[in-house]
Design a protein around this motif. Structure first.
Motif, mmCIF file in Angstrom:
data_model
loop_
_atom_site.group_PDB
_atom_site.id
_atom_site.type_symbol
_atom_site.label_atom_id
_atom_site.label_comp_id
_atom_site.label_asym_id
_atom_site.label_seq_id
_atom_site.Cartn_x
_atom_site.Cartn_y
_atom_site.Cartn_z
ATOM 1 N N GLY B 36 -14.177 16.605 -6.301
ATOM 2 C CA GLY B 36 -13.528 16.361 -7.584
ATOM 3 C C GLY B 36 -13.943 17.346 -8.652
ATOM 4 O O GLY B 36 -13.991 17.014 -9.838
ATOM 5 N N SER B 37 -14.226 18.578 -8.239
ATOM 6 C CA SER B 37 -14.671 19.590 -9.198
ATOM 7 C C SER B 37 -13.855 20.870 -9.014
ATOM 8 O O SER B 37 -13.126 21.035 -8.034
ATOM 9 C CB SER B 37 -16.160 19.886 -9.005
ATOM 10 N N VAL B 38 -13.989 21.760 -9.993
ATOM 11 C CA VAL B 38 -13.426 23.109 -9.853
ATOM 12 C C VAL B 38 -14.527 24.103 -10.202
ATOM 13 O O VAL B 38 -15.424 23.806 -10.997
ATOM 14 C CB VAL B 38 -12.202 23.345 -10.769
ATOM 15 N N VAL B 39 -14.462 25.288 -9.593
ATOM 16 C CA VAL B 39 -15.320 26.373 -10.059
ATOM 17 C C VAL B 39 -14.441 27.366 -10.806
ATOM 18 O O VAL B 39 -13.306 27.626 -10.416
ATOM 19 C CB VAL B 39 -16.107 27.070 -8.925
ATOM 20 N N VAL B 40 -14.998 27.874 -11.902
ATOM 21 C CA VAL B 40 -14.310 28.880 -12.701
ATOM 22 C C VAL B 40 -14.736 30.242 -12.169
ATOM 23 O O VAL B 40 -15.932 30.492 -11.980
ATOM 24 C CB VAL B 40 -14.669 28.740 -14.190
ATOM 25 N N VAL B 41 -13.751 31.119 -11.908
ATOM 26 C CA VAL B 41 -14.061 32.406 -11.284
ATOM 27 C C VAL B 41 -13.548 33.564 -12.142
ATOM 28 O O VAL B 41 -12.641 33.401 -12.968
ATOM 29 C CB VAL B 41 -13.449 32.502 -9.868
#
Lengths: 389, 389
Positions: B36-41
């Protein structure tokens, strides 16, 4: 050492006076031609955020964007190359890299900025971060004693740049995969006096307009072994020797729905060309001699501005109906147009009325007028994500 | 009141702990499906900048971007709609707007975010700034007592959204020019059980795949009065009743050089279709059942991933040669691919190897491996400037 509260407050304030965080996807600049300045604009708010001065001679200036959208690289006529920070609204770096320059491009990966120069004739390639010179490609030709003016510089996939040599009658493609060791492929005898060029939106075809003869030169960059060929042999001034008030800008050429829309030279017409065969398939009468012929991003409309004396009007062609459906009068001396990224609005510069006018492209309603001094080119950061701009 | 220097320094530091200024043009997110997360790239640095948690059920999640590129709108399977601030790397707003949802879209002008819902079936439209509900379009059909699941939602020029109704067999186009007063145009009897849809990159054609019969339904949005028509009558599972391990995603369909490249259903083939006639003109054999079939932005390459059991491979079709020229093995369970804006790199998520792999598309060299937990969808901010994403 101790600080009184008032000084502390002032220190805190100044330490944090940095510009507010914001996205850069809806920013842009408008060239203020006469004053050597640009204004930074916000296309969501339809507002001017501030002015950056000290960019030198900005007649015929153009701009490209860093990959992150924060920096504009502005190419001045005097050989100035200025890196403008849109967030801090200041000059980040500036060099004068030639005596007479006519625009530039940025590589596919955003790491290289290239400038096309008249004097000395050639292309120089700079590190996009530092503006350090990485490669110098002199446009020597013939017996090697002369250098040609360079025109029509465009980025091409594979970290390549394509451009044309006016006096030499050549098209060159420079591969900058190793930035300090450019590999140049030369297409010779492509026609007389190429005066501008463009790459199609897919990066496949490079096309140069010819000043010294009718027609255009085309290179299929996917099949370079086929060499250059002539297309549209009747494209140009032709037999009639019409007066040409301003040579059209090829960079603006519109490709939409398998057709290219080209400004006729000297004639009050937009030519329609099939991009599969590169044959002319129609002509659309317009109000004057077209200068920029630009497709709305979805290709449904083509917007056209004109040379003197019709340069205070803009016309809109509907590509489904293949005819003009609207005539607008944004102000005196319309020099440029720029669509918002998905095409809902268009920004138009009216130089002699010192304003930029924003229209809704769906219903042609005027949405805003923004003050700018002798505005010419308008460039939004969304160009960073496009091929051939 | 006086402050000692050490405290002052700490105060100055914390007052200025705001994230550094930066452009947003090269940012993106990777969905971490299980957590339930996102990584910012950052696609320039090929680096992960941070993680944002608390987005709910992100199976089958997708995202769109604000006009300025600062905010991602993430649509979760559980009806959650989360606005993620990429610069501050935190949740800016979050609502749960339905019980079961399947993605969304953002309007041409960036002011409206729309969600397509299974339960209750319909489309909800929110203010992009505040996530306030502006319009609720229930997908009622027949005698008005039932609501259909909504699929294939896409933005269309003119601040419209197009979508399909699974149980109803209808395509609707909602004009949100007045956000609180949507005007809906309904195309009825378009075919049995549309299961997904897409709009072509120029925003002209809306196409829905049919689950209940072979073929696809097409609406020319420039000529809606012509109604919907069937195309590619042989497209679908056909007579042979092949096992289908995963229905392909239509949104990934690639249009390049006047041709569309479609995942065949159940077959180890990519179909090639002429977009002028919408007739099939070829088939290209590939390694497995295609899921996403995506064009590199310049259209020279088509990248294909596959359903189980071939889901650890990716193949590359050269559109000039019309055949597979490369097979890659990025890792176990490849779920999604995303090209950098001008196509020099591609990012690929390998769910079961917990990594994202970055390739150079010119020479297929592996440039980076980035750790991510069960990565699925990858979405770059350049989507904000594209139609139909």
């Amino acid at each position: 050492m101790k600080f009184p509260t008032a000084i502390l407050a002032a220190l805190l304030l100044s330490a944090c006076a940095a510009p507010a965080l914001r996205g850069t996807g809806d920013l842009g600049i408008v060239i203020e031609r006469a004053g050597g300045s640009v204004v930074v604009v916000d296309s969501s708010a339809r507002a001017i955020l501030g002015r950056v001065e000290g960019l030198g001679d900005l007649s015929h200036a153009s701009a490209v964007y860093s990959r992150d959208g924060r920096y504009a690289y502005v190419f001045g006529r005097d050989g100035g190359l200025t890196k403008v920070d849109l967030l801090e609204r200041r000059i980040a770096r500036r060099i004068v890299q030639a005596g007479n320059s006519i625009g530039g491009a940025i590589s596919q990966d955003g790491r290289l900025v290239a400038s096309q120069n008249y004097e000395p004739g050639g292309v120089k390639v700079f590190d996009a971060d530092t503006l350090e010179l990485l490669a110098d490609i002199p446009a020597t030709f013939g017996d090697g004693s002369r250098r040609s003016k360079v025109v029509g510089l465009a980025d091409v996939p594979g970290n390549q740049f394509a451009f044309a040599l006016f006096e030499a009658g050549e098209i060159w493609v420079a591969d900058l995969s190793k930035p300090r060791e450019p590999k140049v492929t030369k297409f010779r005898n492509i026609g007389s006096q190429p005066y501008d060029g463009l790459v199609t939106p897919d990066g496949r075809h490079y096309i140069a307009g010819l000043f010294g003869e009718d027609g255009l030169a085309l290179v299929d960059l996917w099949q370079p072994e086929q060499g250059a060929r002539k297309i549209l042999a009747n494209y140009g001034k032709g037999q009639e020797k019409l007066p040409v008030f301003k040579m059209p800008h090829l960079r603006g050429w519109a490709v939409a729905g398998g057709r290219a829309y080209l400004p006729a030279i000297g004639r009050h017409e937009v030519l329609v060309v099939d991009t599969a065969t590169w044959q002319e398939v129609g002509r659309i009468p317009v109000k004057g001699q077209p200068v920029f012929v630009m497709a709305r991003p979805d290709g449904r409309q083509i917007w056209v501005n004109f040379a003197f004396p019709d340069y205070s009007h803009v016309q809109v062609i509907d590509t489904l109906e293949q005819k003009v459906v609207q005539t607008l009068s944004p102000g005196k001396a319309v020099l440029h147009m720029e669509f918002t990224p998905r095409g809902e609005h268009v920004w138009i510069s009216a130089r002699d009325d010192n304003r930029v006018v924003v229209y809704d492209t769906a219903n042609f309603a005027k949405l805003a007028e923004l003050p700018a001094q002798t505005p010419s080119g308008i460039f939004f950061t969304s160009r960073a994500a496009r091929i051939g701009f």
